[in-house]
Design an enzyme around this catalytic site. Structure first.
Site, PDB file in Angstrom:
ATOM      1  N   TYR A  61       0.844  -1.195   0.000  1.00 28.25           N
ATOM      2  CA  TYR A  61       0.000   0.000   0.000  1.00 28.25           C
ATOM      3  C   TYR A  61       0.885   1.253   0.000  1.00 28.25           C
ATOM      4  O   TYR A  61       1.712   1.454   0.876  1.00 28.25           O
ATOM      5  CB  TYR A  61      -0.907   0.041   1.232  1.00 28.25           C
ATOM      6  N   PRO A 119     -16.505  -2.987   2.822  1.00 30.50           N
ATOM      7  CA  PRO A 119     -17.831  -3.162   3.422  1.00 30.50           C
ATOM      8  C   PRO A 119     -18.861  -2.167   2.908  1.00 30.50           C
ATOM      9  O   PRO A 119     -20.054  -2.339   3.150  1.00 30.50           O
ATOM     10  CB  PRO A 119     -17.564  -2.942   4.914  1.00 30.50           C
TER      11      PRO A 119
END
Length: 408
Positions: free
Chosen positions: A113, A281
């Site tokens: 990342y 999510p």
């Protein structure tokens, strides 16, 4: 008693104040919620979302516990995702503080990342590490509670992104764990295999490397990502024989993508004592409602992430979340969607880049959707999925009937 709050609802509602009465709180008890059509984790100011105090729920993770909500840092340090232009270190540091001080203990990162910022000490792991260092000086006890989760990228040429040698064999796992630990400035609390991959050296080498990283104190616990049932059972057994428990499986799970629930994987993880961490999510922001703002008047908001057809198709689910949130004390669409994941026993880890987002995310904690709310959401999604499957079968049958030489 009047409580001020904000809620966001779907089409068919008129902006204004709505009185929501709560059974069991006594006569005259109500929450006044302001209903407008704006929604979706888009603000950047400190005062865009009100601060709410609540009791953060806990979830087991191996021998320790974590907060019922975590947060992801995939965009931190990533220039291709706007770091250094749309947002920067001061903004994500404020978001980090807001989340941690709000009771969130799980911070999810990975060695890849923001890897382009690695040479400047601004990869995601570097940033998380520096914020944890600062937290340790300000609040040692809260720092101890934090779980820094990172990931091992098993592709052989990962060294071209993050340095080091080729990813081959047991030692490469140990070396990568040591590098992540150094960037974080502490042992990796949860070290995860980023995804299943035919690793050079085999799964035995992977497991042995992870076990050695634990023995050396570089890693405190081990998890996996994107594992199906058979892969999970194999890895769980292989690590267990080396005396290392498998504590987590990070998978994509949200209201619009319930495959891990409908396939039985959630139940399998629960039976094995493996905590499910849910990435995306909010389905790339779709479940915040921000792409549907004003859709009842102007059509879907323009976006390159989702087609207009996808937005229209999912609009009823987004509006249902808004409706439920209205009568759940003025919760936003995003808060309802996150709480749905929690209600299924998983820990959502949405991305977070600013204080306004952090405050809205925190508002998903400390309460639960009713059993009826969850059932209604599941029933609506069951219907949606059946209709989609039926449409696909109809299209396939139509093509089959017509054939390549058909005059239809």
């Amino acid at each position: 008693l009047l409580r001020a709050g904000i809620c966001h609802v779907g089409s068919g509602f008129t902006p204004g104040l709505v009185s929501v009465r709560h059974p069991g709180r006594g006569a005259g008890t109500a929450t006044w919620v302001r209903c407008d059509m704006s929604d979706g984790l888009s603000g950047v100011g400190d005062d865009d979302v009100p601060v709410t105090k609540f009791e953060m729920g806990k979830v087991p993770l191996g021998k320790r516990s974590i907060s019922e909500l975590g947060f992801g840092t995939i965009a931190w340090g990533d220039v291709d995702r706007g770091f250094g232009v749309d947002f920067g270190k001061p903004m994500v540091e404020q978001a980090f503080r807001e989340m941690v001080e709000g009771g969130v203990s799980l911070i999810d990162t990975a060695e890849v990342y923001g890897y382009k910022g690695m040479e400047h000490g601004e990869s995601s792991e570097h940033l998380v590490g520096s914020f944890l260092d600062d937290l340790r000086e300000r609040d040692p006890s809260r720092s101890v509670d934090c779980v820094a989760a990172s990931k091992f990228f098993p592709v052989p040429w990962t060294n071209m992104l993050v340095g080091g040698g080729l990813r081959i064999g047991r030692q490469a796992v140990v070396d990568a764990a040591r590098a992540s630990s150094e960037r974080l400035g502490r042992p990796v609390d949860l070290y995860q295999l980023h995804f299943p991959f035919p690793y050079f050296g085999g799964s035995d080498a992977l497991c042995e490397g992870l076990a050695e990283a634990v023995d050396l104190g570089l890693v405190k616990s081990v998890g996996v990502c994107n594992f199906e049932r058979a892969e999970l059972e194999h890895f769980h057994g292989a690590l267990g024989r080396l005396g290392v428990p498998l504590v987590s499986n990070q998978v994509k799970f949200n209201l619009l993508d319930r495959r891990v629930h409908t396939s039985g994987l959630l139940d399998t993880c629960r039976e094995m004592g493996v905590t499910v961490l849910a990435y995306e999510p909010l389905e790339g922001g779709l479940l915040t409602g921000k792409y549907h703002n004003g859709q009842h008047i102007y059509g879907p908001a323009p976006t390159t992430m989702f087609s207009p057809e996808e937005l229209v198709e999912r609009r009823p689910i987004v509006n249902l979340c808004r409706f439920i949130g209205t009568f759940d004390g003025g919760k936003t669409t995003a808060q309802v969607a996150l709480n749905y994941v929690m209600s299924k026993g998983a820990v959502p880890i949405p991305g977070c880049k600013n204080v306004a987002q952090a405050r809205e995310l925190l508002g998903s904690c400390g309460w639960r959707l009713s059993k009826t709310d969850v059932e209604v959401l599941d029933e609506r999604m069951d219907y949606f999925e059946k209709q989609k499957t039926l449409a696909g079968k109809t299209e396939s049958l139509s093509k089959e009937i017509q054939g390549p030489g058909s005059c239809w």
